[in-house]
Design a protein around this motif. Structure first.
Motif, short mmCIF file in Angstrom:
data_model
loop_
_atom_site.label_atom_id
_atom_site.label_comp_id
_atom_site.label_asym_id
_atom_site.label_seq_id
_atom_site.Cartn_x
_atom_site.Cartn_y
_atom_site.Cartn_z
N ARG A 1 1.02 -1.04 0.16
CA ARG A 1 -0.26 0.30 0.28
C ARG A 1 1.23 1.22 0.14
NH1 ARG A 1 -2.19 -0.87 5.37
NH2 ARG A 1 -0.46 -1.44 5.54
N ALA A 2 0.37 2.30 -0.30
CA ALA A 2 1.23 3.83 -0.20
C ALA A 2 0.05 4.44 -0.46
CB ALA A 2 2.18 3.96 -1.78
N ILE A 3 0.37 5.61 0.16
CA ILE A 3 -0.28 6.97 0.58
C ILE A 3 0.32 7.80 -0.66
CG2 ILE A 3 -1.14 8.85 1.52
CD1 ILE A 3 -1.32 6.65 3.78
N TYR A 4 -0.35 8.66 -1.27
CA TYR A 4 0.96 10.61 -1.75
C TYR A 4 -0.11 11.03 -1.70
CZ TYR A 4 2.52 13.29 -5.86
OH TYR A 4 3.16 14.66 -5.84
N LEU A 5 0.75 12.36 -0.67
CA LEU A 5 -0.09 13.65 -0.35
C LEU A 5 0.31 14.80 -1.46
CD1 LEU A 5 -1.08 15.28 2.06
CD2 LEU A 5 0.95 15.66 2.48
N VAL A 6 -1.10 14.84 -2.12
CA VAL A 6 -1.36 15.72 -3.61
C VAL A 6 -0.98 17.53 -2.50
CG1 VAL A 6 -2.57 17.22 -4.85
CG2 VAL A 6 -3.03 14.85 -4.48
#
Length: 298
Positions: free
Chosen positions: A197-202
């Motif tokens: 899993r991964a999270i990208y912070l816009v």
């Protein structure tokens, strides 16, 4: 100071003449997250009157692409005959399979007036059993995508299955991809449903399990562990992940495949113009090692 519970990926920034692209995948050591092999953050850009996006026809194999916009509009055209504008919140899901050609341009009305363009483009590698499926294109308006409302958090499921919902796009592997908006001081627990899993912070200010997470970076999360995202300000995030793909993938230009032979064949097919044509388009992008393109397909 405690070590963060995630691996941070810094963006690879490219300036395309007033249009900035931040690339997060592939990277080292995380070439992929689940089946996700390519992740680009486009913009934000502001085009003046008469200017716009012009990505000429180009080929893909062995993957599915999805464009998700925050602002602006892009006109998609492909060799299947699809002509479809994409607006913020919609999903254009294109399965390349054994081969497809498409272009991405600003529509005429948007070009006349100018305006913003801001979004995310990703590629999903197809499992070996589906690498050479027939190409396909799907459009799913924002209103058809599952909406998940939690205290202070709004999520839209773009593809796959997560948070008890399944999105309509035709995927070929176990995965999820979601866009989220978080209010100040809100919290979101990311379930451990997938091993990668991964999270990208816009944009915005966010902490993951108490560790500050910089904007326009990607956090690759440890498997089999829930983590909590806490927004200090209004924040926009992208969540993605899935099961690991079935073996390594080669990526060269716009081609993804489980064998070098498939890449070599795609290069030769594009050089010889054996891919399909995009109706009403005469331009095309040559292979990176070609000195000049012909003037048209014909």
């Amino acid at each position: 100071m405690a070590q963060p519970s995630f691996h941070l990926i810094k963006p690879h920034v490219k300036d395309l003449g007033g249009f900035t692209v931040k690339r997060l995948l592939p990277s080292h050591p995380h070439k992929m997250v689940g089946p996700f092999i390519f992740f680009d953050h486009m913009g934000p850009a502001a085009f003046g009157p008469g200017a716009g996006l012009d990505v000429r026809p180009h080929p893909h194999i062995g993957l599915a692409t999805v464009t998700y916009l925050f602002e602006g509009v892009i006109m998609h055209r492909d060799s299947l005959g699809s002509v479809q504008p994409i607006h913020p919140g919609d999903v254009n899901w294109m399965t390349a399979g054994r081969g497809i050609v498409h272009s991405e341009r600003s529509p005429d009305d948007a070009r006349r007036s100018g305006g913003p363009l801001h979004g995310i483009q990703i590629w999903v590698a197809l499992p070996k059993a589906h690498e050479t499926v027939a190409p396909a294109f799907e459009h799913h308006p924002a209103s058809t995508l599952p909406a998940i409302e939690l205290p202070g958090v709004s999520l839209r499921l773009i593809a796959g299955t997560a948070f008890g919902c399944t999105a309509p796009a035709s995927t070929f592997s176990d995965m999820f991809y979601a866009a989220g908006e978080m209010a100040p001081n809100s919290r979101l627990t990311v379930p451990a449903d997938y091993p990668e899993r991964a999270i990208y912070l816009v944009d915005g200010e966010v902490f993951i399990d108490g560790t500050e997470f910089p904007a326009q970076h990607m956090a690759v999360l440890p498997g089999a562990q829930e983590l909590t995202i806490e927004a200090k300000t209004t924040a926009r995030i992208m969540l993605l992940g899935g099961k690991p793909i079935d073996g390594d993938r080669f990526i060269w230009w716009n081609f993804v495949a489980s064998s070098k032979d498939a890449i070599a064949q795609a290069k030769e097919d594009w050089r010889a113009q054996r891919f399909g044509k995009v109706p009403e388009e005469t331009e095309w992008i040559p292979l990176p090692d070609e000195p000049k393109p012909p003037e048209s397909f014909s």
